[in-house]
Design a protein around this motif. Structure first.
Motif, short mmCIF file in Angstrom:
data_model
loop_
_atom_site.label_atom_id
_atom_site.label_comp_id
_atom_site.label_asym_id
_atom_site.label_seq_id
_atom_site.Cartn_x
_atom_site.Cartn_y
_atom_site.Cartn_z
N UNK A 132 21.69 -15.96 -21.10
CA UNK A 132 23.03 -15.87 -20.52
C UNK A 132 24.07 -15.50 -21.57
N UNK A 133 25.35 -15.62 -21.18
CA UNK A 133 26.45 -15.23 -22.07
C UNK A 133 26.41 -16.03 -23.37
N UNK A 134 26.82 -15.39 -24.44
CA UNK A 134 26.86 -16.04 -25.74
C UNK A 134 27.78 -15.20 -26.62
N UNK A 135 28.45 -15.82 -27.60
CA UNK A 135 29.29 -14.98 -28.47
C UNK A 135 28.45 -14.12 -29.42
N UNK A 136 27.25 -14.56 -29.76
CA UNK A 136 26.50 -13.83 -30.78
C UNK A 136 24.98 -13.74 -30.55
N UNK A 137 24.48 -14.21 -29.43
CA UNK A 137 23.08 -14.05 -29.02
C UNK A 137 22.09 -14.26 -30.19
N UNK A 138 22.10 -15.46 -30.80
CA UNK A 138 21.29 -15.67 -32.01
C UNK A 138 19.79 -15.58 -31.78
N UNK A 139 19.31 -16.00 -30.59
CA UNK A 139 17.85 -15.95 -30.36
C UNK A 139 17.37 -14.50 -30.30
N UNK A 140 18.21 -13.64 -29.72
CA UNK A 140 17.82 -12.22 -29.59
C UNK A 140 17.75 -11.57 -30.97
N UNK A 141 18.80 -11.81 -31.77
CA UNK A 141 18.83 -11.21 -33.11
C UNK A 141 17.63 -11.70 -33.91
N UNK A 142 17.32 -12.99 -33.78
CA UNK A 142 16.20 -13.56 -34.53
C UNK A 142 14.86 -12.97 -34.07
N UNK A 143 14.70 -12.85 -32.76
CA UNK A 143 13.44 -12.30 -32.22
C UNK A 143 13.24 -10.86 -32.72
N UNK A 144 14.31 -10.06 -32.62
CA UNK A 144 14.20 -8.65 -33.04
C UNK A 144 13.83 -8.55 -34.52
N UNK A 145 14.38 -9.48 -35.31
CA UNK A 145 14.15 -9.43 -36.75
C UNK A 145 12.75 -9.93 -37.12
#
Ligand code: 1CP
Length: 341
Positions: free
Chosen positions: A156-169
């Protein structure tokens, strides 16, 4: 030249005179007639019932002389059709019913039947074209694979989507698998929109800024290009890239017809950096619409003069219109643009 011809000529960098004007999230909550309808129906009921979606799409055009209509829908209908429903959180923003947590969650997403489930968008577009006729442009849209992944992985909404950034990395292979799956659905979805008579498609990469420079291509632009290569021979694509102005040059090789920018970039500077063939869309600060008609006139004239003579400019806000936008400010925007010579 009617509105639609003006819009199409800007997409081909051949427009003379004032730029065409439309406003993103134009059907938004600032219109009392939208809020009234919304008391009777849920957001998804409105999106999924073609007659209601068309009524909402037309509301701004009935009030203001805009040149284009964007279909009333949402970027999150795509994850929903892939099996990940969403809802409005009580505290505001969007929640997905579950987060994508493992590769198994990606495997479970349905890529094969999702476009059939989105046939209500096709029905709405066909009906909208019938209603607006040939004199106004009609836009379709979708979220970029990266921006959709942000909502799908963080839930859902988030200011910085940390799980997504972490998964991609940390797991680039499984991340690429998700992106490939989303992209394949988007290609079919956009082809469906193209065959329903849209004049252009906007891809919203609203969370582009979260991709560090060194991953910008791998996480986002590569997938947008893959989609564009499959669709742009049928309909022009405008990429809405909410991104820091310092890295605009990294968008020069994008396989799209145009770029839409937020208000933080000076549009005339963007014109010097990006290829001259690109249409440039934007980019009044949406805050201006909450001030006064005089201020709107002043800011609009400033932008129009800055882009004077540019044959590929489409005038737009730098982001969606907000619920507190004033109707008299929209009227001032339309009047100032229409009277500009
Ligand atoms: O009644 C309501 O409260 C609904 C508010 C609303 C509206 C009017 C949402 C929920 N979506 C929409 C329509 C919408 N969304 C359109 C249709 C065009 C129009 O009506 O003019 C479009 C183009 C969008 C695009 C969209 N949805 C984006 C990309 C643009 C952007 O804002 O960056 C994103 C990120 C979304 C997700 C979404 N849907 C709705 C909201 C409030 C949000 C943002 C959630 C967040 O804050 O993260």
């Amino acid at each position: 030249m009617n509105s639609r011809e003006k819009f199409i000529s800007s997409l081909h960098n051949k427009n003379h005179g004032r730029p065409p004007l439309w406003v993103m999230r134009q059907a938004g909550r600032y219109l009392p007639e939208y809020r009234k309808l919304r008391e009777k129906y849920t957001f998804l009921e409105m999106v999924k019932t073609p007659e209601l979606a068309v009524e909402v799409s037309l509301q701004p055009l009935k009030r203001f002389e805009l040149d284009a209509s964007i279909i009333f829908s949402d970027i999150l209908v795509v994850p929903e059709a892939m099996g990940q429903p969403y809802y409005f959180r009580d505290q505001g923003g969007i929640g997905m019913e579950f987060k994508l947590e493992t590769e198994n969650c990606i495997n479970k997403l349905d890529a094969d039947n999702s476009v059939d489930k989105l046939s209500y968008v096709k029905d709405a577009l066909l009906l909208l074209r019938k209603q607006i006729g040939d004199s106004k442009a009609m836009l379709g849209f979708c979220g970029s694979p990266w921006t959709l992944a942000c909502y799908m992985i963080d839930g859902g909404s988030s200011p910085d989507f940390p799980r997504t950034v972490n998964w991609a990395k940390t797991s680039p292979n499984s991340f690429a698998k998700l992106m490939e799956k989303i992209s394949s659905v988007l290609v079919n979805y956009l082809n469906m929109q193209a065959s329903s008579g849209v004049d252009a498609i906007q891809i919203f990469d609203s969370w582009n800024a979260l991709c560090p420079d060194k991953y910008l291509n791998e996480w986002s632009l590569y997938w947008i290009n893959q989609i564009s290569l499959e669709v742009s021979n049928k309909v022009p694509i405008i990429l809405y890239a909410k991104t820091p102005s310092g890295r605009l040059h990294l968008f020069s090789n994008c396989k799209v017809s145009g770029i839409s920018l937020d208000h933080k970039t000076k549009l005339s500077d963007a014109r010097k950096i990006l290829p001259s063939s690109f249409t440039l869309q934007g980019n009044l600060n949406p805050n201006v619409m909450e001030t006064s008609p005089d201020n709107v006139e002043h800011k609009t004239l400033k932008l129009l003069n800055e882009m004077r003579g540019d044959s590929g400019h489409i005038l737009n806000l730098g982001h969606g219109i907000r619920p507190n936008a004033k109707i008299e400010c929209m009227e001032a925007l339309v009047k100032t643009t229409r009277e500009f010579t």
